[in-house]
Design a protein around this motif. Sequence first.
Motif, PDB file in Angstrom:
ATOM      1  N   PRO A  48       6.900  11.949 -26.725  1.00 56.29           N
ATOM      2  CA  PRO A  48       6.245  13.168 -27.207  1.00 56.29           C
ATOM      3  C   PRO A  48       4.973  13.493 -26.416  1.00 56.29           C
ATOM      4  CG  PRO A  48       5.783  11.353 -28.695  1.00 56.29           C
ATOM      5  CD  PRO A  48       6.769  10.842 -27.672  1.00 56.29           C
ATOM      6  N   TYR A  49       4.466  12.522 -25.666  1.00 53.92           N
ATOM      7  CA  TYR A  49       3.230  12.717 -24.909  1.00 53.92           C
ATOM      8  C   TYR A  49       3.429  12.280 -23.461  1.00 53.92           C
ATOM      9  CZ  TYR A  49       1.546  12.586 -29.721  1.00 53.92           C
ATOM     10  OH  TYR A  49       1.391  12.809 -31.062  1.00 53.92           O
ATOM     11  N   ASP A  50       2.670  12.900 -22.588  1.00 53.33           N
ATOM     12  CA  ASP A  50       2.701  12.547 -21.178  1.00 53.33           C
ATOM     13  C   ASP A  50       1.873  11.285 -20.965  1.00 53.33           C
ATOM     14  OD1 ASP A  50       3.191  12.688 -18.463  1.00 53.33           O
ATOM     15  OD2 ASP A  50       2.013  14.512 -18.132  1.00 53.33           O
ATOM     16  N   PHE A  51       2.129  10.605 -19.870  1.00 54.85           N
ATOM     17  CA  PHE A  51       1.367   9.402 -19.527  1.00 54.85           C
ATOM     18  C   PHE A  51       1.401   9.192 -18.025  1.00 54.85           C
ATOM     19  CE2 PHE A  51       5.724   8.092 -20.329  1.00 54.85           C
ATOM     20  CZ  PHE A  51       6.008   7.215 -19.288  1.00 54.85           C
ATOM     21  N   VAL A  52       0.478   8.363 -17.548  1.00 51.12           N
ATOM     22  CA  VAL A  52       0.463   7.984 -16.134  1.00 51.12           C
ATOM     23  C   VAL A  52       0.508   6.468 -16.039  1.00 51.12           C
ATOM     24  CG1 VAL A  52      -0.738  10.024 -15.252  1.00 51.12           C
ATOM     25  CG2 VAL A  52      -2.070   8.081 -16.053  1.00 51.12           C
ATOM     26  N   VAL A  53       1.171   5.975 -15.002  1.00 47.86           N
ATOM     27  CA  VAL A  53       1.193   4.535 -14.732  1.00 47.86           C
ATOM     28  C   VAL A  53      -0.099   4.231 -13.969  1.00 47.86           C
ATOM     29  CG1 VAL A  53       2.410   2.652 -13.577  1.00 47.86           C
ATOM     30  CG2 VAL A  53       3.713   4.516 -14.651  1.00 47.86           C
ATOM     31  N   ILE A  54      -0.957   3.422 -14.590  1.00 47.92           N
ATOM     32  CA  ILE A  54      -2.267   3.171 -13.984  1.00 47.92           C
ATOM     33  C   ILE A  54      -2.357   1.824 -13.271  1.00 47.92           C
ATOM     34  CG2 ILE A  54      -3.556   4.717 -15.492  1.00 47.92           C
ATOM     35  CD1 ILE A  54      -4.412   2.220 -17.116  1.00 47.92           C
ATOM     36  N   SER A  55      -1.394   0.935 -13.549  1.00 48.76           N
ATOM     37  CA  SER A  55      -1.441  -0.374 -12.908  1.00 48.76           C
ATOM     38  C   SER A  55      -0.042  -0.964 -12.853  1.00 48.76           C
ATOM     39  CB  SER A  55      -2.369  -1.306 -13.694  1.00 48.76           C
ATOM     40  OG  SER A  55      -2.400  -2.585 -13.103  1.00 48.76           O
ATOM     41  N   GLY A  56       0.299  -1.471 -11.712  1.00 48.26           N
ATOM     42  CA  GLY A  56       1.567  -2.170 -11.536  1.00 48.26           C
ATOM     43  C   GLY A  56       1.255  -3.526 -10.939  1.00 48.26           C
ATOM     44  N   GLU A  57       1.563  -3.663  -9.659  1.00 44.23           N
ATOM     45  CA  GLU A  57       1.356  -4.943  -8.993  1.00 44.23           C
ATOM     46  C   GLU A  57      -0.129  -5.254  -8.799  1.00 44.23           C
ATOM     47  OE1 GLU A  57       2.786  -7.468  -5.056  1.00 44.23           O
ATOM     48  OE2 GLU A  57       3.318  -5.350  -5.217  1.00 44.23           O
ATOM     49  N   ARG A  58      -0.465  -6.523  -9.045  1.00 43.06           N
ATOM     50  CA  ARG A  58      -1.816  -7.039  -8.796  1.00 43.06           C
ATOM     51  C   ARG A  58      -1.720  -8.282  -7.936  1.00 43.06           C
ATOM     52  NH1 ARG A  58      -3.404  -7.301 -15.042  1.00 43.06           N
ATOM     53  NH2 ARG A  58      -3.465  -5.065 -15.451  1.00 43.06           N
ATOM     54  N   THR A  59      -2.774  -8.512  -7.176  1.00 51.00           N
ATOM     55  CA  THR A  59      -2.891  -9.763  -6.435  1.00 51.00           C
ATOM     56  C   THR A  59      -3.506 -10.805  -7.373  1.00 51.00           C
ATOM     57  OG1 THR A  59      -5.130  -9.282  -5.674  1.00 51.00           O
ATOM     58  CG2 THR A  59      -3.300  -8.498  -4.275  1.00 51.00           C
ATOM     59  N   SER A  60      -3.415 -12.063  -6.994  1.00 53.17           N
ATOM     60  CA  SER A  60      -4.049 -13.128  -7.785  1.00 53.17           C
ATOM     61  C   SER A  60      -5.554 -12.897  -7.881  1.00 53.17           C
ATOM     62  CB  SER A  60      -3.768 -14.494  -7.163  1.00 53.17           C
ATOM     63  OG  SER A  60      -2.396 -14.783  -7.266  1.00 53.17           O
ATOM     64  N   LYS A  61      -6.137 -12.408  -6.795  1.00 53.12           N
ATOM     65  CA  LYS A  61      -7.583 -12.141  -6.776  1.00 53.12           C
ATOM     66  C   LYS A  61      -7.948 -11.039  -7.777  1.00 53.12           C
ATOM     67  CE  LYS A  61     -11.298 -10.960  -3.555  1.00 53.12           C
ATOM     68  NZ  LYS A  61     -11.629 -10.599  -2.170  1.00 53.12           N
ATOM     69  N   ALA A  93      -3.164  16.646 -24.855  1.00 59.41           N
ATOM     70  CA  ALA A  93      -2.540  17.962 -24.670  1.00 59.41           C
ATOM     71  C   ALA A  93      -3.106  18.712 -23.459  1.00 59.41           C
ATOM     72  CB  ALA A  93      -2.703  18.797 -25.932  1.00 59.41           C
ATOM     73  N   ASN A  94      -4.318  18.356 -23.045  1.00 59.64           N
ATOM     74  CA  ASN A  94      -4.941  18.994 -21.880  1.00 59.64           C
ATOM     75  C   ASN A  94      -4.695  18.223 -20.591  1.00 59.64           C
ATOM     76  OD1 ASN A  94      -6.123  21.106 -23.438  1.00 59.64           O
ATOM     77  ND2 ASN A  94      -7.641  19.621 -24.153  1.00 59.64           N
ATOM     78  N   GLY A  95      -3.881  17.149 -20.678  1.00 64.94           N
ATOM     79  CA  GLY A  95      -3.596  16.351 -19.489  1.00 64.94           C
ATOM     80  C   GLY A  95      -4.711  15.399 -19.105  1.00 64.94           C
ATOM     81  N   VAL A  96      -5.584  15.108 -20.062  1.00 64.61           N
ATOM     82  CA  VAL A  96      -6.721  14.223 -19.814  1.00 64.61           C
ATOM     83  C   VAL A  96      -6.410  12.850 -20.397  1.00 64.61           C
ATOM     84  CG1 VAL A  96      -9.188  13.853 -20.287  1.00 64.61           C
ATOM     85  CG2 VAL A  96      -8.325  16.175 -19.884  1.00 64.61           C
ATOM     86  N   GLY A  97      -6.715  11.806 -19.643  1.00 61.34           N
ATOM     87  CA  GLY A  97      -6.479  10.444 -20.108  1.00 61.34           C
ATOM     88  C   GLY A  97      -7.214  10.169 -21.409  1.00 61.34           C
ATOM     89  N   THR A  98      -6.554   9.471 -22.317  1.00 61.85           N
ATOM     90  CA  THR A  98      -7.158   9.146 -23.608  1.00 61.85           C
ATOM     91  C   THR A  98      -6.766   7.737 -24.024  1.00 61.85           C
ATOM     92  OG1 THR A  98      -7.326   9.785 -25.937  1.00 61.85           O
ATOM     93  CG2 THR A  98      -5.209  10.202 -24.877  1.00 61.85           C
ATOM     94  N   TRP A  99      -7.662   7.100 -24.774  1.00 67.57           N
ATOM     95  CA  TRP A  99      -7.352   5.799 -25.367  1.00 67.57           C
ATOM     96  C   TRP A  99      -7.071   5.951 -26.859  1.00 67.57           C
ATOM     97  CZ3 TRP A  99      -5.766   2.489 -22.116  1.00 67.57           C
ATOM     98  CH2 TRP A  99      -6.326   2.407 -20.840  1.00 67.57           C
TER      99      TRP A  99
END
Length: 163
Positions: free
Chosen positions: A66-79, A115-121
């Motif tokens: 029902p809501y849009d989302f963005v993928v903010i994190s996938g692969e990480r290094t050990s560091k 609804a405005n396309g702004v990231g929210t928690w």
Amino acid sequence: SVMAQSYVEKSKVKPVDVLIDNPIIRVQEPVIEVKQWFLSSRSKGNMKGLHKDLVELINLALVESPYDFVVISGERTSKEQRALVDAKKSRTMNSKHIKQSDGYVHAFDFMALDANGVGTWEYNYYRGITSAMKRIVARENLDITFGIDWVGFIGAGHIQIGT
């Protein structure tokens, strides 16, 4: 009788023909609002190396959420993971964000958009998105864990393969 004749004539016609060709029968198509969200270049970049099950989940969720989302994190290094553990933003160095033995990343984090396309928690957005994802997981028989279900250390936007 006219009624019997009319019944016989209609029974010879395929239902699809009746719906399309019969000017007397008016069928109102149900209006189904389908929101199709699209992957941004940022999301696509953050999906590099993700396991196919996670990619499938993201793509289906873009149609069913029902809501849009963005993928903010996938692969990480050990560091990078060490920095998150030190900052108390993660509890483990055994993160599924780090490439696994099969060569794929088994976790991603997303951010809900309002609804405005702004990231929210705001929690309700995450509940709505993960509810859609859970329906997909059940239907597609995927082995996925949702950080929103964790106790003590809730990661509302965290999704991973397995536990």
